[in-house]
Design a protein around this motif. Structure first.
Motif, PDB file in Angstrom:
ATOM      1  N   LEU A  78       0.739  -1.394  -0.090  1.00  0.00           N
ATOM      2  CA  LEU A  78      -0.052  -0.011  -0.027  1.00  0.00           C
ATOM      3  C   LEU A  78       0.874   1.257  -0.173  1.00  0.00           C
ATOM      4  O   LEU A  78       1.690   1.347   0.871  1.00  0.00           O
ATOM      5  N   ASP A  80      -0.200   4.950   0.537  1.00  0.00           N
ATOM      6  CA  ASP A  80      -1.509   5.192   0.820  1.00  0.00           C
ATOM      7  C   ASP A  80      -1.441   6.974   0.718  1.00  0.00           C
ATOM      8  O   ASP A  80      -1.672   7.939   1.347  1.00  0.00           O
ATOM      9  N   HIS A  81      -1.534   7.386  -0.706  1.00  0.00           N
ATOM     10  CA  HIS A  81      -1.419   8.387  -1.075  1.00  0.00           C
ATOM     11  C   HIS A  81      -2.353   8.574  -2.422  1.00  0.00           C
ATOM     12  O   HIS A  81      -2.210   7.711  -3.392  1.00  0.00           O
ATOM     13  N   GLU A  82      -3.149   9.617  -2.552  1.00  0.00           N
ATOM     14  CA  GLU A  82      -4.213   9.640  -3.897  1.00  0.00           C
ATOM     15  C   GLU A  82      -3.302   9.911  -4.936  1.00  0.00           C
ATOM     16  O   GLU A  82      -3.768   9.395  -5.978  1.00  0.00           O
ATOM     17  N   LYS A 105      -2.596   1.631  -4.503  1.00  0.00           N
ATOM     18  CA  LYS A 105      -3.287   2.928  -3.764  1.00  0.00           C
ATOM     19  C   LYS A 105      -4.399   2.372  -3.029  1.00  0.00           C
ATOM     20  O   LYS A 105      -4.824   1.145  -3.391  1.00  0.00           O
ATOM     21  N   ARG A 106      -4.844   2.988  -2.141  1.00  0.00           N
ATOM     22  CA  ARG A 106      -5.884   2.483  -1.182  1.00  0.00           C
ATOM     23  C   ARG A 106      -7.032   1.861  -1.814  1.00  0.00           C
ATOM     24  O   ARG A 106      -7.512   0.663  -1.799  1.00  0.00           O
ATOM     25  N   HIS A 107      -7.685   2.566  -2.770  1.00  0.00           N
ATOM     26  CA  HIS A 107      -8.810   2.013  -3.508  1.00  0.00           C
ATOM     27  C   HIS A 107      -8.518   0.924  -4.518  1.00  0.00           C
ATOM     28  O   HIS A 107      -9.392  -0.017  -4.591  1.00  0.00           O
ATOM     29  N   LEU A 109      -6.170  -1.361  -3.727  1.00  0.00           N
ATOM     30  CA  LEU A 109      -5.866  -2.591  -2.861  1.00  0.00           C
ATOM     31  C   LEU A 109      -7.362  -3.070  -2.442  1.00  0.00           C
ATOM     32  O   LEU A 109      -7.729  -4.261  -2.337  1.00  0.00           O
ATOM     33  N   ASP A 110      -8.242  -2.055  -2.197  1.00  0.00           N
ATOM     34  CA  ASP A 110      -9.718  -2.571  -1.597  1.00  0.00           C
ATOM     35  C   ASP A 110     -10.304  -3.133  -2.895  1.00  0.00           C
ATOM     36  O   ASP A 110     -10.971  -4.087  -2.644  1.00  0.00           O
TER      37      ASP A 110
END
Length: 285
Positions: A78, A80-82, A105-107, A109-110
């Motif tokens: 991750l 974790d930066h947009e 990015k977070r989205h 990985l989700d």
């Protein structure tokens, strides 16, 4: 690579890394066979073999989903930066790639985690990929009888029980996994060639008798991450077999001569597409 010193031994390998598998230039894979035939050509195949792949988001998503769904592959890291628009973040992303990981990015990985969860809820896909009855990323190398070349395969998943008919699941991510879209994808990406290649490999290794079959597990990359388990009819796999045989012959000839031709040295007379010729004949003639 020194073929004598480093080429993997013939037979199945349960612990060969993805890097070692793809580093073997002495053997032909299914994806390589597909690149030897039109609309590509041997020259393009050879160039791509000799050049390192540039990471793309599509490539990252596919590999990341494979890791989450199959439980084997590069580490997902991750970031974790947009926006990845500073030197510090770009350096972090490069360091992750250099270490063999996939930066997400977070989205993102989700997304791949949600895709894996959807697979585990699908009644057929979860059975085909049940870790109690199979294992991911199994590699194999064998000799092609008619030409004597080395062929290779890397099964996404290989069932551990080989009694009776062998079903070989192969996981694909897709923008659209509907039947119509998958029909086009089979033609575009040569999945009927892949099916025959993998089934031929299973027979070469003595797995599951003579009627092994590959099933595609296609999954969409947008919610609700729908899944379509797709079989390829025998007649289409038979066409794939004929195309594989031609690709194998091309590989054998090119490796013997050292010549990897492009589109030819003489003029190629190229007709209008059938739909265009019909339209214009009706309109102008």
């Amino acid at each position: 690579m020194s073929a004598a010193a480093e080429a993997p031994a013939l037979g199945l390998h349960t612990d060969l890394s993805n890097e070692a598998y793809h580093a073997d230039k002495t053997s032909l894979s299914s994806s390589g066979a597909r690149k030897l035939l039109p609309p590509a050509c041997p020259a393009k195949f050879r160039y791509e073999q000799d050049q390192p792949q540039t990471p793309t988001k599509t490539f990252d998503y596919g590999n990341a989903a494979h890791r989450e769904v199959l439980g084997n592959g590069p580490e997902l890291v991750l970031v974790d930066h947009e926006l990845w628009n500073t030197d510090a973040i770009r350096n972090e992303v490069s360091a992750i790639r250099e270490s063999g990981g996939i930066p997400l990015k977070r989205h993102e990985l989700d997304m791949v985690q949600a895709m894996a969860a959807a697979i585990r809820q699908h009644p057929l896909a979860k059975l085909l990929l049940d870790p109690a009855y199979g294992a991911p990323e199994q590699s194999g190398f064998w000799i092609d009888g008619p030409t004597g070349i080395r062929r290779r395969v890397r099964f996404d998943w290989l069932p551990s029980t080989h009694a009776g008919r062998l079903i070989i699941p192969d996981y694909k991510t897709a923008d659209d996994a509907s039947n119509d879209a998958m029909s086009r994808s089979i033609a575009k990406y040569g999945y009927h060639m892949q099916a025959d290649w993998y089934e031929d490999a299973a027979r070469a290794f003595g797995l599951g008798g003579e009627d092994a079959e590959l099933l595609l597990i296609a999954q969409e990359k947008k919610p609700p991450y729908l899944i379509n388990v797709v079989g390829i009819p025998f007649e289409d796999r038979f066409i794939g077999r004929a195309k594989n045989r031609r690709a194998i012959e091309i590989w054998a000839e090119c490796t013997t001569t050292g010549i990897w031709p492009g589109y030819g040295d003489e003029p190629n007379y190229v007709s209008l597409p059938a739909w265009s010729a019909i339209r214009d004949k009706e309109t102008y003639l």
